[in-house]
Design a protein around this motif. Structure first.
Motif, PDB file in Angstrom:
ATOM      1  N   ILE A   1      23.322  43.480  35.217  1.00 32.27           N
ATOM      2  CA  ILE A   1      24.341  42.948  36.303  1.00 32.27           C
ATOM      3  C   ILE A   1      24.530  41.508  36.143  1.00 32.27           C
ATOM      4  O   ILE A   1      23.299  40.832  36.096  1.00 32.27           O
ATOM      5  N   ILE A   2      25.563  41.001  36.290  1.00 29.60           N
ATOM      6  CA  ILE A   2      25.744  39.314  36.014  1.00 29.60           C
ATOM      7  C   ILE A   2      26.332  39.009  37.443  1.00 29.60           C
ATOM      8  O   ILE A   2      27.254  39.539  38.033  1.00 29.60           O
ATOM      9  N   ALA A   3      25.752  38.016  38.037  1.00 29.71           N
ATOM     10  CA  ALA A   3      26.014  37.114  39.131  1.00 29.71           C
ATOM     11  C   ALA A   3      26.623  35.746  38.969  1.00 29.71           C
ATOM     12  O   ALA A   3      26.091  35.176  37.896  1.00 29.71           O
ATOM     13  N   LEU A   4      27.849  35.288  39.276  1.00 27.12           N
ATOM     14  CA  LEU A   4      28.587  34.178  38.742  1.00 27.12           C
ATOM     15  C   LEU A   4      29.390  33.657  39.991  1.00 27.12           C
ATOM     16  O   LEU A   4      29.624  34.476  40.911  1.00 27.12           O
ATOM     17  N   THR A   5      29.711  32.266  40.021  1.00 31.73           N
ATOM     18  CA  THR A   5      30.697  31.574  40.679  1.00 31.73           C
ATOM     19  C   THR A   5      31.886  31.319  40.190  1.00 31.73           C
ATOM     20  O   THR A   5      32.848  31.510  40.464  1.00 31.73           O
TER      21      THR A   5
ATOM     22  N   ALA B   1      31.027  38.467  41.858  1.00 27.06           N
ATOM     23  CA  ALA B   1      31.393  37.001  41.951  1.00 27.06           C
ATOM     24  C   ALA B   1      31.014  36.731  43.400  1.00 27.06           C
ATOM     25  O   ALA B   1      31.549  37.062  44.287  1.00 27.06           O
ATOM     26  N   ILE B   2      30.120  35.693  43.244  1.00 28.93           N
ATOM     27  CA  ILE B   2      29.755  34.789  44.548  1.00 28.93           C
ATOM     28  C   ILE B   2      30.630  33.886  44.805  1.00 28.93           C
ATOM     29  O   ILE B   2      30.672  32.806  44.799  1.00 28.93           O
ATOM     30  N   ALA B   3      31.971  34.571  45.220  1.00 27.55           N
ATOM     31  CA  ALA B   3      33.147  33.839  45.256  1.00 27.55           C
ATOM     32  C   ALA B   3      34.344  34.717  45.691  1.00 27.55           C
ATOM     33  O   ALA B   3      34.057  35.805  45.488  1.00 27.55           O
ATOM     34  N   SER B   4      35.491  34.241  46.227  1.00 27.72           N
ATOM     35  CA  SER B   4      36.347  34.929  46.351  1.00 27.72           C
ATOM     36  C   SER B   4      37.314  35.385  45.093  1.00 27.72           C
ATOM     37  O   SER B   4      37.793  36.461  44.650  1.00 27.72           O
ATOM     38  N   GLY B   5      37.478  34.038  44.145  1.00 26.53           N
ATOM     39  CA  GLY B   5      38.236  34.240  43.268  1.00 26.53           C
ATOM     40  C   GLY B   5      37.481  34.924  41.812  1.00 26.53           C
ATOM     41  O   GLY B   5      36.206  34.737  41.738  1.00 26.53           O
ATOM     42  N   THR B   6      38.343  35.565  40.978  1.00 20.73           N
ATOM     43  CA  THR B   6      37.697  36.200  39.793  1.00 20.73           C
ATOM     44  C   THR B   6      38.247  35.843  38.570  1.00 20.73           C
ATOM     45  O   THR B   6      38.310  36.530  37.735  1.00 20.73           O
ATOM     46  N   ASP B   7      39.163  34.934  38.665  1.00 26.47           N
ATOM     47  CA  ASP B   7      40.084  34.502  37.418  1.00 26.47           C
ATOM     48  C   ASP B   7      39.065  33.840  36.184  1.00 26.47           C
ATOM     49  O   ASP B   7      39.797  33.926  35.120  1.00 26.47           O
ATOM     50  N   SER B   8      38.041  33.692  36.433  1.00 26.30           N
ATOM     51  CA  SER B   8      37.101  33.131  35.172  1.00 26.30           C
ATOM     52  C   SER B   8      36.545  34.396  34.561  1.00 26.30           C
ATOM     53  O   SER B   8      35.804  34.519  33.488  1.00 26.30           O
ATOM     54  N   ILE B   9      36.809  35.743  34.933  1.00 23.41           N
ATOM     55  CA  ILE B   9      36.460  36.848  34.294  1.00 23.41           C
ATOM     56  C   ILE B   9      37.662  37.768  33.953  1.00 23.41           C
ATOM     57  O   ILE B   9      38.647  37.737  34.203  1.00 23.41           O
TER      58      ILE B   9
ATOM     59  N   VAL C   1      33.789  45.150  38.618  1.00 20.06           N
ATOM     60  CA  VAL C   1      33.596  43.455  39.282  1.00 20.06           C
ATOM     61  C   VAL C   1      33.967  43.640  40.804  1.00 20.06           C
ATOM     62  O   VAL C   1      34.865  44.348  41.321  1.00 20.06           O
ATOM     63  N   LEU C   2      33.145  42.998  41.572  1.00 21.11           N
ATOM     64  CA  LEU C   2      32.898  42.673  42.939  1.00 21.11           C
ATOM     65  C   LEU C   2      33.273  41.302  43.253  1.00 21.11           C
ATOM     66  O   LEU C   2      32.800  40.561  42.327  1.00 21.11           O
ATOM     67  N   ASN C   3      33.708  41.084  44.386  1.00 17.75           N
ATOM     68  CA  ASN C   3      33.999  39.521  44.753  1.00 17.75           C
ATOM     69  C   ASN C   3      33.385  39.616  46.312  1.00 17.75           C
ATOM     70  O   ASN C   3      32.916  40.484  46.742  1.00 17.75           O
ATOM     71  N   SER C   4      33.545  38.465  46.615  1.00 12.54           N
ATOM     72  CA  SER C   4      32.960  38.039  48.286  1.00 12.54           C
ATOM     73  C   SER C   4      34.234  37.421  48.957  1.00 12.54           C
ATOM     74  O   SER C   4      34.195  36.238  49.166  1.00 12.54           O
ATOM     75  N   PRO C   5      35.297  38.282  49.417  1.00 13.32           N
ATOM     76  CA  PRO C   5      36.211  37.726  50.025  1.00 13.32           C
ATOM     77  C   PRO C   5      35.951  37.131  51.563  1.00 13.32           C
ATOM     78  O   PRO C   5      35.111  38.035  52.023  1.00 13.32           O
ATOM     79  N   GLY C   6      36.713  36.030  51.730  1.00 13.12           N
ATOM     80  CA  GLY C   6      36.386  35.726  53.128  1.00 13.12           C
ATOM     81  C   GLY C   6      35.421  34.929  53.616  1.00 13.12           C
ATOM     82  O   GLY C   6      35.449  34.300  54.491  1.00 13.12           O
TER      83      GLY C   6
ATOM     84  N   ASN D   1      34.200  45.934  48.056  1.00 17.41           N
ATOM     85  CA  ASN D   1      35.007  44.657  47.635  1.00 17.41           C
ATOM     86  C   ASN D   1      35.168  44.623  46.071  1.00 17.41           C
ATOM     87  O   ASN D   1      34.846  43.919  45.175  1.00 17.41           O
ATOM     88  N   ILE D   2      35.797  45.851  45.591  1.00 14.26           N
ATOM     89  CA  ILE D   2      36.003  46.143  44.319  1.00 14.26           C
ATOM     90  C   ILE D   2      37.370  45.464  43.863  1.00 14.26           C
ATOM     91  O   ILE D   2      38.216  45.633  44.425  1.00 14.26           O
ATOM     92  N   VAL D   3      37.070  44.875  42.734  1.00 13.35           N
ATOM     93  CA  VAL D   3      38.370  44.034  42.109  1.00 13.35           C
ATOM     94  C   VAL D   3      38.692  44.931  40.819  1.00 13.35           C
ATOM     95  O   VAL D   3      39.798  44.923  40.640  1.00 13.35           O
TER      96      VAL D   3
END
Length: 357
Positions: free
Chosen positions: A52-56, A78-86, A98-103, A354-356
């Motif tokens: 598992i990788i966590a990132l911002t 992603a400890i963020a809403s955006g996932t454009d770095s992945i 890939v999951l994110n943290s929306p809102g 929160n599936i991307v």
């Protein structure tokens, strides 16, 4: 299963080592990177054994996500809403979720937007500098004219403002709520190029601005009618250079543009030309094509052209910049950690959210 979790951006958003309570028989060990990893070699070394990788915002490209480098990787959070770095296409090929943290950052970002709006519309930084560094107030008795627009008009008030929202996720909805409470009219833009953009426009002044009205307004009409334009949408292939020369020409000369989305959504060179030419009245941006970027005397080739400007040039253009900090608040950090916790625990229990990808 025993998971090896690597938090690439623990230097940015620290994760408590005992945060997770994984359902049996799952267990975990957490490795947090306490400094930013720049090179791919360092990133590869850090994530080689991760499940598992966590990132911002650390970038995970196709090479990092290859089976040769991350053979055991199953989940990215992603400890963020955006996932454009992945590199999400690579994730799809390998079946990496890939999951994110929306809102979770919506309230903080909305607050930052409103602060930027008032600072630009009422030229607060110019007011402070003039009062503290000159005797213009004493000499002239008033310095109200320094607050005037580039058309030499006095600043307009909230109930005269028409706010155009480009992006209507959690942040956009919160901004709409705040703006309506201040008496502003709110327009929510449809997607650029949508069929509705070709339809002749009508005066909807009395039809919009209420909390119940979340109808979309054609993108082009929003550009033309808005006195404040707020960008709060994700960066992807469709939104790169969404705002460029043609779009600035459609805007009112009294428009203040606020960008808290991502660098690259606004053409930075076109923005500078629009500000220098007086095509819009000002801009506040928290994001840049290159981050972090040198600025002023510290600017280097390849840095954001916006930040090549010096303080005097920025003041003349009514340009306000902040270094990608709109998200930052105690509530956001708490929300990020709780969403990360829930994301990982639910995924381990077979109930991913929160599936991307």
């Amino acid at each position: 299963m025993h998971h090896k979790i690597v938090a690439l951006d623990a230097w940015y958003v620290p994760i408590p080592p005992d945060l997770l309570n994984l359902p049996p028989p799952c267990a975990y060990e957490l490795k947090g990177c306490e400094k930013q990893l720049i090179s791919n070699d360092d990133i590869h070394e850090a994530v080689r054994d991760a499940t598992i990788i966590a990132l911002t915002h650390t970038r995970l490209d196709a090479s990092t996500l290859s089976a040769a480098i991350t053979p055991n990787l199953r989940l990215i959070v992603a400890i963020a809403s955006g996932t454009d770095s992945i590199d999400k296409e690579q994730c799809k090929k390998r079946g990496i979720m890939v999951l994110n943290s929306p809102g979770t950052n919506a309230d903080s970002v909305a607050n930052h937007i409103m602060a930027m709006y008032f600072a630009c519309r009422r030229r607060l930084l110019m007011m402070q500098k003039t009062v503290l560094r000159t005797d213009e107030w004493v000499k002239h008795g008033t310095i109200t004219t320094l607050m005037n627009s580039k058309n030499n008009d006095a600043p307009i008030s909230c109930n005269e403002e028409i706010i155009g929202l480009i992006g209507y996720g959690a942040i956009g909805r919160r901004v709409a709520q705040l703006c309506r409470a201040l008496g502003m009219t709110v327009l929510i833009a449809s997607r650029k190029g949508a069929v509705s953009d070709a339809v002749p426009t009508v005066d909807k002044q009395k039809m919009v601005g209420t909390e119940a009205d979340d109808a979309r307004t054609p993108f082009v009409e929003v550009l033309r009618r808005s006195s404040v334009l707020v960008l709060c949408l994700p960066r992807n292939l469709e939104t790169l250079n969404l705002i460029s020369h043609d779009e600035f020409q459609m805007m009112s000369r009294r428009t203040i543009m606020i960008n808290v989305s991502r660098g690259g959504i606004v053409d930075e060179l076109a923005l500078i030309q629009a500000l220098k030419g007086g095509m819009i009245d000002g801009c506040a941006t928290d994001v840049f094509l290159r981050e972090p970027s040198g600025a002023g005397d510290h600017w280097k080739e390849g840095d954001s052209p916006i930040l090549r400007l010096n303080q005097a040039e920025a003041e003349e253009m009514n340009l306000l910049v902040t270094p990608h900090v709109a998200w930052y608040s105690r509530a956001t950090i708490d929300g990020y950690l709780q969403t990360f916790k829930q994301n990982v625990e639910d995924w381990c229990a077979g109930k991913a959210r929160n599936i991307v990808v």
